[in-house]
Design an enzyme around this catalytic site. Structure first.
Site, PDB file in Angstrom:
ATOM      1  N   ALA A  43       0.823  -1.214   0.000  1.00 60.74           N
ATOM      2  CA  ALA A  43       0.000   0.000   0.000  1.00 60.74           C
ATOM      3  C   ALA A  43       0.854   1.260   0.000  1.00 60.74           C
ATOM      4  O   ALA A  43       0.321   2.371   0.074  1.00 60.74           O
ATOM      5  CB  ALA A  43      -0.920  -0.002   1.224  1.00 60.74           C
ATOM      6  N   LYS A  89      -8.459   5.684  -9.818  1.00 60.47           N
ATOM      7  CA  LYS A  89      -7.785   6.704 -10.624  1.00 60.47           C
ATOM      8  C   LYS A  89      -6.819   6.096 -11.643  1.00 60.47           C
ATOM      9  O   LYS A  89      -6.304   6.797 -12.521  1.00 60.47           O
ATOM     10  CB  LYS A  89      -7.062   7.694  -9.711  1.00 60.47           C
ATOM     11  CG  LYS A  89      -8.015   8.533  -8.871  1.00 60.47           C
ATOM     12  CD  LYS A  89      -7.294   9.428  -7.893  1.00 60.47           C
ATOM     13  CE  LYS A  89      -8.295  10.295  -7.121  1.00 60.47           C
ATOM     14  NZ  LYS A  89      -9.242   9.510  -6.310  1.00 60.47           N
ATOM     15  N   LYS A 101      -0.148   4.479 -10.813  1.00 57.64           N
ATOM     16  CA  LYS A 101      -0.832   3.304 -10.258  1.00 57.64           C
ATOM     17  C   LYS A 101      -1.271   2.346 -11.369  1.00 57.64           C
ATOM     18  O   LYS A 101      -1.302   1.125 -11.171  1.00 57.64           O
ATOM     19  CB  LYS A 101      -2.035   3.730  -9.415  1.00 57.64           C
ATOM     20  CG  LYS A 101      -1.662   4.493  -8.145  1.00 57.64           C
ATOM     21  CD  LYS A 101      -0.790   3.658  -7.206  1.00 57.64           C
ATOM     22  CE  LYS A 101      -1.590   2.612  -6.468  1.00 57.64           C
ATOM     23  NZ  LYS A 101      -0.773   1.879  -5.468  1.00 57.64           N
ATOM     24  N   ASN A 127     -12.436   5.791  -3.034  1.00 61.09           N
ATOM     25  CA  ASN A 127     -12.063   6.522  -1.825  1.00 61.09           C
ATOM     26  C   ASN A 127     -12.535   5.796  -0.568  1.00 61.09           C
ATOM     27  O   ASN A 127     -13.593   5.172  -0.558  1.00 61.09           O
ATOM     28  CB  ASN A 127     -12.684   7.919  -1.849  1.00 61.09           C
ATOM     29  CG  ASN A 127     -12.186   8.742  -3.021  1.00 61.09           C
ATOM     30  OD1 ASN A 127     -11.133   9.349  -2.962  1.00 61.09           O
ATOM     31  ND2 ASN A 127     -12.943   8.750  -4.105  1.00 61.09           N
ATOM     32  N   VAL A 128     -11.727   5.905   0.480  1.00 61.29           N
ATOM     33  CA  VAL A 128     -12.062   5.293   1.764  1.00 61.29           C
ATOM     34  C   VAL A 128     -12.367   6.402   2.768  1.00 61.29           C
ATOM     35  O   VAL A 128     -11.526   7.262   3.031  1.00 61.29           O
ATOM     36  CB  VAL A 128     -10.906   4.400   2.277  1.00 61.29           C
ATOM     37  CG1 VAL A 128     -11.252   3.820   3.642  1.00 61.29           C
ATOM     38  CG2 VAL A 128     -10.628   3.289   1.274  1.00 61.29           C
ATOM     39  N   GLY A 130     -12.637   8.618   5.807  1.00 63.30           N
ATOM     40  CA  GLY A 130     -11.856   8.769   7.024  1.00 63.30           C
ATOM     41  C   GLY A 130     -10.390   8.435   6.886  1.00 63.30           C
ATOM     42  O   GLY A 130      -9.622   8.582   7.830  1.00 63.30           O
ATOM     43  N   SER A 131      -9.962   7.982   5.693  1.00 61.64           N
ATOM     44  CA  SER A 131      -8.550   7.656   5.508  1.00 61.64           C
ATOM     45  C   SER A 131      -7.729   8.936   5.390  1.00 61.64           C
ATOM     46  O   SER A 131      -8.270  10.037   5.247  1.00 61.64           O
ATOM     47  CB  SER A 131      -8.362   6.795   4.259  1.00 61.64           C
ATOM     48  OG  SER A 131      -8.732   7.519   3.099  1.00 61.64           O
ATOM     49  N   SER A 132      -6.416   8.796   5.425  1.00 68.46           N
ATOM     50  CA  SER A 132      -5.528   9.947   5.325  1.00 68.46           C
ATOM     51  C   SER A 132      -5.772  10.695   4.012  1.00 68.46           C
ATOM     52  O   SER A 132      -5.726  10.113   2.938  1.00 68.46           O
ATOM     53  CB  SER A 132      -4.070   9.474   5.389  1.00 68.46           C
ATOM     54  OG  SER A 132      -3.191  10.553   5.205  1.00 68.46           O
ATOM     55  N   THR A 152     -14.809  20.894  -5.263  1.00 66.45           N
ATOM     56  CA  THR A 152     -14.181  21.209  -6.552  1.00 66.45           C
ATOM     57  C   THR A 152     -15.199  21.634  -7.604  1.00 66.45           C
ATOM     58  O   THR A 152     -15.041  22.650  -8.267  1.00 66.45           O
ATOM     59  CB  THR A 152     -13.397  20.002  -7.090  1.00 66.45           C
ATOM     60  OG1 THR A 152     -14.264  18.859  -7.134  1.00 66.45           O
ATOM     61  CG2 THR A 152     -12.204  19.700  -6.222  1.00 66.45           C
TER      62      THR A 152
END
Length: 289
Positions: A43, A89, A101, A127-128, A130-132, A152
């Site tokens: 990751a 993405k 990626k 997207n997750v 609460g993730s960073s 955006t």
């Protein structure tokens, strides 16, 4: 790493945190030799779209070359399962991050060629929550500061899932996956970012537009209005788990892998300008926006 160690401190398991640079081949090889892991969840990636638009060289070295080096070292050390964490993405990439990626996915397919004992698997999702770097904690901070909440584009949509669900499905993918498997996690319907912002403002007890305003900032370089989970030429088939789909199509050929492997030898010499040109050359479907 410190927070993860603290969180798991009470669990009955042996936990050995190590600070390593994934680009440091010698250090990675030493760690693999020392611990002999049977499973690796890869990751380690620079994932912030705007930052990587400014520094494509760092994205290529960390997301592409380091993945190649780690996959090769894992095969040499006899790692049984290598799971790459990818992103939506990577589909029809318009950003440097997405392009790197996408290449990481292809690199894993390349290492899966031939008589290898390591099972190379890719798991792609959106997207997750609460993730960073996730939009949710950013919105929450903006609301706590009294706004404005920045979106955006009014029409922009993204796929979301929770941390526990994403982690659980990645582990399940590793359990059912075979060499060269590519999976997509079921993300449900895409969510309008504007709707998410409005809902969070209301859940915090404020009125949209009166207490907390929403400001549209425009799409940044590399950002899409809508993300996709798979390309047009890719087809999805069912697996034993209803929320995990297998990707078929757009397979990497041996000839393409040989060409990519040669191109990877050039990465150490790249700067930010030549790194962008290198991405365009090795990934024809990369369409910078």
């Amino acid at each position: 790493l410190f927070e993860i160690q603290a969180e798991l401190a009470g669990a009955k398991l042996e936990l050995v945190p190590e600070v390593l640079d994934v680009q440091d081949v010698a250090a990675i090889e030493s760690a693999l030799n020392r611990y002999q892991p049977s499973v690796i969840f890869h990751a380690a990636a620079y994932k912030h779209v705007s930052l990587m638009e400014r520094q494509p060289m760092m994205a290529v070295r960390n997301n592409v070359l380091a993945t190649h080096q780690l996959a090769r070292a894992s095969a040499e050390q006899g790692v049984e399962h290598f799971i790459l964490i990818s992103t939506d993405k990577a589909v029809a990439p318009s950003s440097v991050m997405g392009a790197t990626k996408r290449l990481a996915e292809q690199i894993l397919q390349g290492h899966a060629f031939g008589d290898v004992s390591t099972c190379f698997i890719t798991v792609r999702f959106g997207n997750v929550l609460g993730s960073s770097g996730s939009v949710v904690p950013i919105f929450q901070r903006q609301i706590e500061l009294g706004g404005p909440v920045t979106v955006t584009d009014e029409k922009a949509t993204r796929f979301f899932m929770s941390i526990p669900e994403a982690a659980g499905l990645v582990l399940h993918s590793a359990a059912i996956g075979k060499n060269r498997d590519r999976f997509i996690l079921e993300m449900g319907e895409a969510v309008r970012i504007m709707d998410l912002a409005k809902q969070m403002i209301r859940l915090n007890g404020f009125e949209v537009g009166e207490d907390i305003k929403i400001q549209c900032t425009g799409l940044k370089d590399g950002e899409k209005l809508h993300e996709e989970l798979h390309a047009i030429e890719e087809k999805l088939t069912d697996t034993a788990h209803p929320k995990i789909k297998r990707i078929q199509g757009s397979e990497l050929t041996v000839e393409r892998w040989q060409s990519l492997a040669l191109a990877l030898q050039e990465v150490s010499k790249l700067d930010n300008t030549t790194a962008l040109n290198w991405l365009r050359k090795v990934l024809p479907d990369f369409r910078p926006e």
